[in-house]
Write a protein that holds these residues in place. Sequence first.
Motif, PDB file in Angstrom:
ATOM      1  N   SER A   3       0.828  -1.205   0.000  1.00 20.81           N
ATOM      2  CA  SER A   3       0.000   0.000   0.000  1.00 20.81           C
ATOM      3  C   SER A   3       0.864   1.258   0.000  1.00 20.81           C
ATOM      4  CB  SER A   3      -0.918   0.025   1.226  1.00 20.81           C
ATOM      5  OG  SER A   3      -1.909  -0.950   1.147  1.00 20.81           O
ATOM      6  N   TYR A   4       1.855   1.292   0.885  1.00 21.68           N
ATOM      7  CA  TYR A   4       2.751   2.447   0.939  1.00 21.68           C
ATOM      8  C   TYR A   4       3.483   2.634  -0.384  1.00 21.68           C
ATOM      9  CZ  TYR A   4       2.169   2.129   6.035  1.00 21.68           C
ATOM     10  OH  TYR A   4       1.652   2.081   7.301  1.00 21.68           O
ATOM     11  N   TYR A   5       4.011   1.521  -0.907  1.00 18.17           N
ATOM     12  CA  TYR A   5       4.817   1.607  -2.117  1.00 18.17           C
ATOM     13  C   TYR A   5       3.957   1.959  -3.327  1.00 18.17           C
ATOM     14  CZ  TYR A   5       8.389   0.487  -5.580  1.00 18.17           C
ATOM     15  OH  TYR A   5       9.280   0.575  -6.602  1.00 18.17           O
ATOM     16  N   SER A   6       2.803   1.306  -3.464  1.00 21.75           N
ATOM     17  CA  SER A   6       1.969   1.550  -4.639  1.00 21.75           C
ATOM     18  C   SER A   6       1.399   2.961  -4.650  1.00 21.75           C
ATOM     19  CB  SER A   6       0.835   0.526  -4.710  1.00 21.75           C
ATOM     20  OG  SER A   6      -0.042   0.660  -3.607  1.00 21.75           O
ATOM     21  N   MET A   7       1.133   3.530  -3.463  1.00 19.49           N
ATOM     22  CA  MET A   7       0.652   4.909  -3.419  1.00 19.49           C
ATOM     23  C   MET A   7       1.734   5.855  -3.934  1.00 19.49           C
ATOM     24  SD  MET A   7      -1.775   6.960  -2.975  1.00 19.49           S
ATOM     25  CE  MET A   7      -2.955   5.757  -2.335  1.00 19.49           C
ATOM     26  N   ALA A   8       2.975   5.625  -3.515  1.00 15.61           N
ATOM     27  CA  ALA A   8       4.078   6.443  -4.026  1.00 15.61           C
ATOM     28  C   ALA A   8       4.295   6.181  -5.514  1.00 15.61           C
ATOM     29  CB  ALA A   8       5.356   6.130  -3.249  1.00 15.61           C
ATOM     30  N   TYR A   9       4.135   4.932  -5.935  1.00 12.40           N
ATOM     31  CA  TYR A   9       4.337   4.575  -7.338  1.00 12.40           C
ATOM     32  C   TYR A   9       3.314   5.255  -8.234  1.00 12.40           C
ATOM     33  CZ  TYR A   9       5.755   1.617 -11.251  1.00 12.40           C
ATOM     34  OH  TYR A   9       6.240   1.170 -12.456  1.00 12.40           O
ATOM     35  N   ARG A  10       2.119   5.489  -7.714  1.00 13.76           N
ATOM     36  CA  ARG A  10       1.109   6.216  -8.488  1.00 13.76           C
ATOM     37  C   ARG A  10       1.610   7.594  -8.873  1.00 13.76           C
ATOM     38  NH1 ARG A  10      -4.247   5.029  -9.061  1.00 13.76           N
ATOM     39  NH2 ARG A  10      -4.961   3.055  -8.187  1.00 13.76           N
ATOM     40  N   VAL A  11       2.390   8.202  -7.998  1.00 17.73           N
ATOM     41  CA  VAL A  11       2.934   9.524  -8.300  1.00 17.73           C
ATOM     42  C   VAL A  11       3.972   9.421  -9.405  1.00 17.73           C
ATOM     43  CG1 VAL A  11       4.203  11.491  -7.360  1.00 17.73           C
ATOM     44  CG2 VAL A  11       2.449  10.364  -5.978  1.00 17.73           C
ATOM     45  N   LEU A  12       4.747   8.335  -9.394  1.00 17.69           N
ATOM     46  CA  LEU A  12       5.728   8.134 -10.467  1.00 17.69           C
ATOM     47  C   LEU A  12       5.041   8.101 -11.825  1.00 17.69           C
ATOM     48  CD1 LEU A  12       8.583   5.504 -10.556  1.00 17.69           C
ATOM     49  CD2 LEU A  12       7.001   5.650 -12.447  1.00 17.69           C
ATOM     50  N   VAL A  13       3.903   7.413 -11.904  1.00 19.27           N
ATOM     51  CA  VAL A  13       3.254   7.253 -13.208  1.00 19.27           C
ATOM     52  C   VAL A  13       2.382   8.446 -13.590  1.00 19.27           C
ATOM     53  CG1 VAL A  13       3.268   4.741 -13.002  1.00 19.27           C
ATOM     54  CG2 VAL A  13       1.249   6.003 -12.260  1.00 19.27           C
TER      55      VAL A  13
END
Length: 485
Positions: A248-258
């Motif tokens: 959850s933590y990682y994917s939320m940050a990853y959303r910002v990458l994309v």
Amino acid sequence: MKTEQRPGEVAGRGHHSVRWSGMAVVGRQASQMICALVLARLLGPDSYGVISAASVYVTLTTLFLDQGLAPALVQRPTLDPRSPGAVATMNLLAGLVLAVITFVCAPLIAGFFHVADLTGLLRVLAFGLLIKALAITPRAMQLRRLGFKVIGVGDIAGGVVGAVVGITAALLGAGYWAMAWQVITTDVVIAVVLLAKTRGTRPNLHLGLLGPILPFSLRIFASNGLAFFSRNCDNILVGRYLGVTSLSYYSMAYRVLVIPVQMLGQTVNRVTFPTLARVAADRQRVAAILVKVTELLAMAAVPPMVLVAVAAPEMISVVLGDRWLPTAPILSVLAIAGARETVMSTTQSLMRAMGRGKLIMRYEIVATSVQLTGIVVGLQFGLLGVAVGLTTAGFLLTPVMLLIQRNLSAVRIRDQLRTMLPAVHGSLWAAAAYLLVRLIGWHDAWTLVLGIVSYLVVGLAVLWLAHRKALRRTVVAAKGILGVG
């Protein structure tokens, strides 16, 4: 007799296309991001982990729906009128097969992520694959015709309606099932709009017509598969070995990458791909387009992503709440990765426009190897290590991408680097201004507001004083895209 368009006419059509492409991507992605943030705030990291795991699988199945046939429809100079219908048939067959596989294998996937609740969610999302399949060929044909207005209407309507339905479901207590409501509603609206506005895509059985486009499409499919793995293996490994809360933590940050990759890179490259395909024989024109696009992407992506990198702690605290604070350092690192990937995203469009399927495949093999190595090494150091490993791998691949651009066009590497300099230079000074505001020690909300103001003022001042020509070119391009002036 074929008439040649004047440069002004080409530019005007290009701006119109980018405008609608941008509206489509921003409308859909912004709606989905708002929905994701609301769901994350309402559900918290633990429950949101089910959605994060499901999102990884949904992305994978979407890849397999097309088999690379849609890009082939766009790239081919000439096309049999029956070919789109044959592609539509293959898309529907793939959707049916994937739906059955997903329904049967859902418990195994849930076991892989150690999340029992994932089984039911995946089985519901499986039926949505057929809906997704319906829209693939109409979207490809609109891209071929540069029909970005139709795509824009569909994506904006789908994104907004889907987000409203998803958020409403969450507020009514649907929990992670809100994702299913959002995804299926979005896909239904998009499919209805594209099918209503696109002729010649009714499924048929002329599958023999796919023969000429299969070599290119299969290479695209294989490269897309490698790209999916290289871009999602971090999420898969984090979910498997660190747990869904960490995911959850990682994917939320990853959303910002994309975000910049999808909202900016995808917007521009939707137009760049067919545009480059039309001038592929003229290396000088290809080079000129690449330089202009790179400068536009750098000026549009680097400053906001550097801002996200320095302001991540305050952004997470204000938007998502203190439960999500472990996301902040990951967000800072992945924001930089997002800026780099957006600026270099033109390389894929260039290779596709030139019909270089083998080169795409070779590059993806190299990229996957480098990125997987970075992620696996980083995994030993936790979530932040994964983010650093992924980002480092991306920068190691940048010289390779620049060499590909040089070899496929007349663009010089130093020209490409020079176009990126103004955005990087201005952003570094602006970041220093934000950090000075943080030193004052105000409440997070005040730090965020005043820090953003300081960032914008200093960044624009540096661009005006040191890179005025680049700033003016960006403003002119933005006005053309937005239809202002």
